[in-house]
Motif scaffolding. Structure first.
Motif, PDB file in Angstrom:
ATOM      1  N   VAL A 137      -7.205   3.393 -60.161  1.00  0.00           N
ATOM      2  CA  VAL A 137      -8.625   3.568 -60.480  1.00  0.00           C
ATOM      3  C   VAL A 137      -9.446   2.748 -59.487  1.00  0.00           C
ATOM      4  N   ILE A 138     -10.383   3.397 -58.793  1.00  0.00           N
ATOM      5  CA  ILE A 138     -11.129   2.740 -57.732  1.00  0.00           C
ATOM      6  C   ILE A 138     -12.623   2.874 -57.948  1.00  0.00           C
ATOM      7  N   ASN A 139     -13.388   1.977 -57.292  1.00  0.00           N
ATOM      8  CA  ASN A 139     -14.850   2.034 -57.356  1.00  0.00           C
ATOM      9  C   ASN A 139     -15.500   1.553 -56.063  1.00  0.00           C
ATOM     10  N   SER A 140     -14.746   1.557 -54.971  1.00  0.00           N
ATOM     11  CA  SER A 140     -15.285   1.113 -53.695  1.00  0.00           C
ATOM     12  C   SER A 140     -14.353   1.539 -52.579  1.00  0.00           C
ATOM     13  N   VAL A 141     -14.835   1.385 -51.360  1.00  0.00           N
ATOM     14  CA  VAL A 141     -14.004   1.688 -50.198  1.00  0.00           C
ATOM     15  C   VAL A 141     -12.785   0.780 -50.163  1.00  0.00           C
ATOM     16  N   GLU A 142     -12.989  -0.505 -50.466  1.00  0.00           N
ATOM     17  CA  GLU A 142     -11.862  -1.445 -50.463  1.00  0.00           C
ATOM     18  C   GLU A 142     -10.833  -1.056 -51.522  1.00  0.00           C
ATOM     19  N   ASP A 143     -11.307  -0.688 -52.714  1.00  0.00           N
ATOM     20  CA  ASP A 143     -10.394  -0.223 -53.762  1.00  0.00           C
ATOM     21  C   ASP A 143      -9.608   1.005 -53.296  1.00  0.00           C
ATOM     22  N   ALA A 144     -10.307   1.892 -52.600  1.00  0.00           N
ATOM     23  CA  ALA A 144      -9.673   3.133 -52.141  1.00  0.00           C
ATOM     24  C   ALA A 144      -8.488   2.826 -51.234  1.00  0.00           C
ATOM     25  N   ARG A 145      -8.708   1.919 -50.302  1.00  0.00           N
ATOM     26  CA  ARG A 145      -7.622   1.559 -49.388  1.00  0.00           C
ATOM     27  C   ARG A 145      -6.458   0.928 -50.154  1.00  0.00           C
ATOM     28  N   GLN A 146      -6.788   0.036 -51.079  1.00  0.00           N
ATOM     29  CA  GLN A 146      -5.733  -0.637 -51.835  1.00  0.00           C
ATOM     30  C   GLN A 146      -4.938   0.358 -52.673  1.00  0.00           C
ATOM     31  N   ALA A 147      -5.617   1.329 -53.274  1.00  0.00           N
ATOM     32  CA  ALA A 147      -4.933   2.302 -54.121  1.00  0.00           C
ATOM     33  C   ALA A 147      -3.938   3.131 -53.325  1.00  0.00           C
ATOM     34  N   VAL A 148      -4.321   3.543 -52.118  1.00  0.00           N
ATOM     35  CA  VAL A 148      -3.401   4.304 -51.279  1.00  0.00           C
ATOM     36  C   VAL A 148      -2.208   3.437 -50.892  1.00  0.00           C
ATOM     37  N   LEU A 174     -13.943   8.697 -50.417  1.00  0.00           N
ATOM     38  CA  LEU A 174     -13.012   9.768 -50.076  1.00  0.00           C
ATOM     39  C   LEU A 174     -12.514   9.640 -48.641  1.00  0.00           C
ATOM     40  N   LYS A 175     -13.424   9.336 -47.735  1.00  0.00           N
ATOM     41  CA  LYS A 175     -13.014   9.171 -46.335  1.00  0.00           C
ATOM     42  C   LYS A 175     -12.048   7.996 -46.190  1.00  0.00           C
ATOM     43  N   ALA A 176     -12.278   6.931 -46.951  1.00  0.00           N
ATOM     44  CA  ALA A 176     -11.378   5.784 -46.888  1.00  0.00           C
ATOM     45  C   ALA A 176      -9.987   6.152 -47.394  1.00  0.00           C
ATOM     46  N   ILE A 177      -9.931   6.974 -48.445  1.00  0.00           N
ATOM     47  CA  ILE A 177      -8.636   7.421 -48.962  1.00  0.00           C
ATOM     48  C   ILE A 177      -7.907   8.253 -47.915  1.00  0.00           C
ATOM     49  N   VAL A 178      -8.604   9.228 -47.340  1.00  0.00           N
ATOM     50  CA  VAL A 178      -7.963  10.127 -46.382  1.00  0.00           C
ATOM     51  C   VAL A 178      -7.521   9.379 -45.130  1.00  0.00           C
TER      52      VAL A 178
END
Length: 433
Positions: free
Chosen positions: A187-198, A234-238
C-alpha cells in the motif's frame, strides 16, 4: 502470513505419477499454427527432453518413440491464462474467510486449483495477486505438486483504501491494532512508497508487478472505477519495475485511471471496462496490451443477482461493471488494440478458464485470433520466446482437443490431451475429475 510450514505441507500432497518417456511422437490429426492462425493437416510432433525435437507433416513413424494417437484431434500450443488468482476462489464466504483461515488453508486450496487449471489445458498462467502463489510456483517447479508454469505477482500494489488495500472493511478497533498498511504490505501514498513497494516485491520473489490503477468490483469499497494513483506514483512504479526487469500489469476499470497507467508505461491493462476511444488510441500508440477477462465480468454480473452472494457495497458494482466488459473487448478488437487472453479466474471457478474462448468469439473475435491470444500473443506479453508455438526447440507444451476448434470453438471445453515440458498429464479417455 505465516508461510514457514507451506512447503512441508505441500510436499505431503500427492502428485500425478506421469513421467516423461522421451522420445514421444504425437500423431495429430490437425495442428494449429499460432503464427499464422491456420489449422494445418496431420502432423507428427516429436518430443525429447521436454522440448519439441521435430515437427513433420503426416503420420511419421519414429523408431524407438512412444506413440500417442491424436488423429481425431487438433494439437495446439499449451494455453496461457494471463490473469488468475490461484490462492482463492469466489464464494459467499469469501469476505469472512480472511479472518478465519490461515495461509496454510489457502495453500492447500491452491494445490487443487492449480491442478484443475493445468488439466483444463493451461500450461502457463500469470497470477496477478496472492501471497501464497509464489510459494505454489516454487512447489510446482520443484516437482512437489502438479500445476501450470506460474509468473507470480505476489501482493498487488494499491493505495490507501484502494482496490487491494488488505484492510478495507476492517472495523476501527482492528484497524487501530494492526495499524495502516504500508509499502511492505503493498500500500503506497507517494513516489518513495512506490519505489519501496516494487523493491519489496523483488525481495519477496515476484515475477511481475501488479497494480490496481482504479477501484475494483470485489473490494469492500464504494467506487469500482475511480483513479487511485497519481501519475508520478505510477511512473515511479514502472521505472523501478523496469530496473528489476519487471513488466507491470494494471487492473483498471475507469477511463482516467487507465489513461494514467498507459501514460506511465504499464505493459497491460486488465479488465478495461470503461475504455474510451481516446484510451484505445493511446494504447495503440504505446503498444499497451489489453487483457479483457470477460469470464470474470459475466460471472460477477450473474452472481450480483443472487441475494447474499456479495456484500451490499459490492453488489451494485458487480451488476454494473461486470456486464460491460464483453462489449469493451469487442470495441477494442475492432479498434486494433493488442489483445491477449486472461480470465481473472479465482473470481470464477478454477478449471473453467477455457470458457473465455467462447466469450471472445461471442464478442466478434475470430476463433483463430482467440487461440492466438492464449498462445503466441500471451508469450509476447510475458516477454518469452520459448513457448506459444509448436516448433523445433520450443517447450513441449501441447494441448489437444477433438475436432477443429477454429470451426467449433466449443471444442476447447473438451480438452483430451495435456503435455507440459514434455510430461503427459492427460490423455484421451481420461477424466478431469
Amino acid at each position: 502470513m505465516r508461510l514457514l510450514p507451506l512447503l512441508a505441507l505441500l510436499a505431503a500432497t500427492p502428485v500425478l505419477a506421469a513421467q516423461p518417456a522421451p522420445p514421444t511422437a504425437l500423431h495429430c490429426g490437425h495442428l494449429f499454427d499460432s503464427r499464422s492462425g491456420e489449422v494445418l493437416g496431420a502432423h507428427t510432433v516429436l518430443v525429447r527432453d521436454g522440448k519439441v525435437a521435430a515437427v513433420t507433416p503426416g503420420r511419421d513413424p519414429v523408431a524407438g518413440a512412444t506413440s500417442i494417437d491424436l488423429s481425431g484431434h487438433t494439437c495446439t500450443p499449451g494455453w496461457t491464462d494471463l490473469h488468475v488468482h490461484l490462492g482463492s476462489q469466489s464464494s459467499p464466504d469469501s469476505y469472512s474467510e480472511g479472518f478465519r483461515l490461515d495461509d496454510v488453508d489457502y495453500a492447500y486450496r491452491s494445490v487443487g486449483y492449480a491442478e484443475k487449471t493445468l488439466l483444463a489445458g493451461f500450461t502457463s498462467v500469470r497470477d496477478l495477486g496472492g501471497d501464497v502463489t509464489p510459494h505454489l510456483r516454487d512447489a510446482i517447479n520443484n516437482g512437489l505438486v502438479t500445476g501450470p508454469r506460474i509468473w507470480a505477482a505476489g501482493k498487488s500494489i494499491a493505495t490507501t483504501g484502494g482496490h487491494a488495500d488488505p484492510t478495507n472493511g476492517y472495523n476501527s478497533t482492528l484497524s487501530h491494532v494492526l495499524g495502516p498498511p504500508g509499502p511492505t504490505e503493498g500500500v503506497i501514498n507517494s513516489v518513495e512508497d512506490a519505489r519501496q513497494a516494487v523493491r519489496q516485491r523483488y525481495k519477496d520473489g515476484s515475477d511481475v508487478i501488479k497494480i490496481t490503477a482504479t477501484g475494483g468490483v470485489l473490494s469492500y469499497a464504494k467506487s469500482g472505477d475511480a483513479p487511485q494513483f497519481m501519475l508520478d506514483e505510477l511512473k515511479a512504479i514502472v521505472k523501478t519495475a523496469s530496473d528489476y526487469g519487471y513488466k507491470v500489469a494494471a487492473h483498471a476499470h475507469g477511463e482516467e485511471g487507465m489513461r494514467r497507467a498507459v501514460e506511465a508505461g504499464v505493459t497491460s491493462i486488465e479488465h478495461g471496462t470503461y475504455m474510451s476511444d481516446e484510451v484505445m488510441s493511446l494504447m495503440k500508440k504505446n503498444g499497451t496490451w489489453y487483457i479483457p477477462t470477460i469470464h470474470a465480468g459475466r460471472f460477477v454480473a450473474d452472481k450480483a443477482k443472487v441475494d447474499g452472494y456479495f456484500p451490499e457495497v459490492v453488489r451494485p458494482k458487480a451488476a454494473r461493471i461486470g456486464a460491460l466488459i464483453q462489449d469493451t473487448a469487442a470495441r477494442a478488437y475492432k479498434a486494433g488494440v493488442k489483445m491477449a487472453f486472461g480470465t481473472d479466474m479465482g473470481v470464477g471457478p478454477h478449471g473453467d478458464n477455457a470458457r473465455e474462448f467462447l466469450y471472445l468469439v461471442e464478442a466478434g473475435i475470430p476463433a483463430a485470433v482467440a487461440l492466438q491470444m492464449a498462445t503466441i500473443r500471451a508469450a509476447e506479453v510475458l516477454g518469452v520466446d520459448d513457448q506459444g508455438v509448436i516448433e523445433t526447440g520450443q517447450r513441449a507444451d501441447i494441448v489437444a482437443v477433438p475436432g477443429n476448434p477454429v470451426q467449433d470453438i466449443d471444442a476447447v471445453l473438451d480438452v483430451a490431451f495435456v503435455m507440459k515440458d514434455g510430461v503427459v498429464y492427460k490423455q484421451p479417455g481420461e477424466s478431469m475429475e
